[in-house]
Design a protein around this motif. Structure first.
Motif: not given
Length: 433
Positions: A292-306
């Motif tokens: 049951x992995x946590x569903x993270x919004x991909x935009x959050x990680x991509x924003x921090x990455x950028x």
């Protein structure tokens, strides 16, 4: 009669096709050879645009894959290639196969280009890798994506599995950037507070800035605690709860150490930034949990990455110091002979009059120094790990090994911050700014 008409037309078509093909080939070669930059900072921003281009292609191709790939594979059936490469997704009942495969192929192409640039830089070809053939780098990504369409799906699925595990490397590198951001943020606001106290008669401005530091720290601290408690309620396995509690206790202990008089370089705001990032890393780890992995919004990680990559390209964290130091150490008033001797030198006067001094300075600035070459190679490595992280965010894979590596990234990041606090005490002969 028909042959008399068709023969010239066929010959003309062949001729025109050959001429058009040769023109296109010549144009592509000239286009690939174009595009050059003149500074190390511009070269780093070319890497940023390469990363943006790769991610945009991943989104575009994955979003439209079901519209054009099945039709293309049907046409390949005519020549017996309808099940080659990505076309094997037709036998998969999961509609996500098309999207996932195009994401992995796009990011794999970007990773290959960044790694190639890195190896070129450390092999003595840094000048060409950093400042020449900018357009060819973008064309290489498109070409590699096209070639990857004919590779078997298990190869790219293996890349996705490795990417999800290896993305922990980028998370640790990102921790270094965020630690530097925390120190810079605290120093900037505290410098504003000191400046306000010097300029104003009363303490109003000083109190305003110090209150802003405390409020920002409190917001980060409370937000971290709330999210950590939420994770405790969602992930109730003993090992997962122990991981959560130990990570938060370590970040809290580092916070206490940073605000003591013994730790001269510590700061409350920086420690709260690290605590917030620790919670984010825990969310990243739980997003690849075996069950049951946590569903993270991909935009959050991509924003921090950028934002992290942009700060690196702009010169944050010391990435632009080599160029500044080289320019300040060469040609400045403090280098060489004293100012009066240089001004009175007849050779210097003649060179200034003829413009040779300016030409020599431009030539020295155009050359890529050894320090800049290694920094560019390091930037390429960071972008390669970022492309791997993007692949893991858009097409994640859960598993015990992946979860373990993400957990390791959490404690490595905390260890790096702890070292930044104790290093000035351990290495007393070094100067830490």
């Amino acid at each position: 009669m028909g042959s008399l008409i068709s023969a010239p037309l066929s010959a003309a078509g062949t001729c025109l096709g050959g001429c058009f093909g040769s023109c296109v080939a010549t144009g592509c070669c000239k286009l690939a050879a174009s595009g050059s930059v003149s500074s190390a900072k511009a070269a780093r921003f070319v890497l940023i645009w390469l990363q943006v281009f790769t991610t945009a292609l991943a989104f575009l191709l994955s979003a439209t894959a079901e519209q054009w790939l099945p039709w293309t594979c049907e046409k390949l059936d005519v020549v017996g290639m309808g099940s080659v490469g990505v076309c094997s997704c037709r036998a998969d009942s999961n509609l996500q196969c098309w999207k996932e495969q195009m994401i992995l192929r796009s990011e794999a192409a970007g990773t290959a280009v960044f790694l190639a640039l890195m190896f070129m830089s450390i092999s003595g070809c840094a000048e060409g890798a950093a400042r020449s053939y900018s357009i060819a780098k973008f064309m290489a990504i498109v070409l590699l994506i096209f070639i990857s369409l004919f590779l078997p799906n298990p190869v790219l699925s293996g890349f996705g599995t490795v990417a999800t595990a290896a993305s922990a490397v980028f998370l640790v590198a990102q921790a270094v950037l965020l630690i530097d951001f925390g120190y810079t943020w605290n120093e900037l606001w505290y410098a504003n507070a000191e400046e306000a106290r010097r300029r104003e008669v009363g303490p109003k401005g000083y109190r305003m800035w110090t209150s802003a530091i405390i409020l920002a720290s409190a917001a980060l601290f409370l937000g971290s605690i709330i999210i950590s408690v939420y994770l405790l309620t969602v992930f109730q396995d003993g090992g997962e709860r122990a991981f959560n509690i130990v990570a938060m206790l370590m970040s809290f202990v580092l916070l206490l150490v940073s605000i003591t008089g013994w730790c001269e370089h510590g700061a409350l705001l920086t420690s709260c930034v690290v605590m917030a990032y620790t919670v984010w890393l825990m969310c990243e780890a739980f997003s690849v949990a075996p069950q049951q992995p946590l569903q993270l919004p991909s935009w959050a990680g991509l924003t921090l990455c950028s934002l992290s990559l942009l700060s690196t390209a702009a010169g944050a964290g010391g990435w632009g110091e080599a160029q500044a130091s080289s320019s300040s150490s060469s040609g400045g008033p403090s280098s060489g002979a004293p100012r009066s001797e240089r001004a009175d030198s007849p050779l210097a006067a003649a060179a200034a009059e003829s413009g040779q001094a300016g030409a020599a300075a431009e030539e020295a600035e155009a050359a890529l120094t050894s320090s800049e070459a290694w920094r560019f190679a390091a930037s390429c490595g960071i972008h390669a790990s970022a492309a791997i992280y993007v692949a893991s965010s858009l097409a994640p894979r859960s598993g015990h090994a992946t979860f373990g590596l993400r957990v390791t990234a959490v404690f490595l990041s905390l260890g790096l911050y702890g070292w930044s606090l104790v290093a000035p005490k351990v290495l007393k002969g070094r100067r830490f700014n």
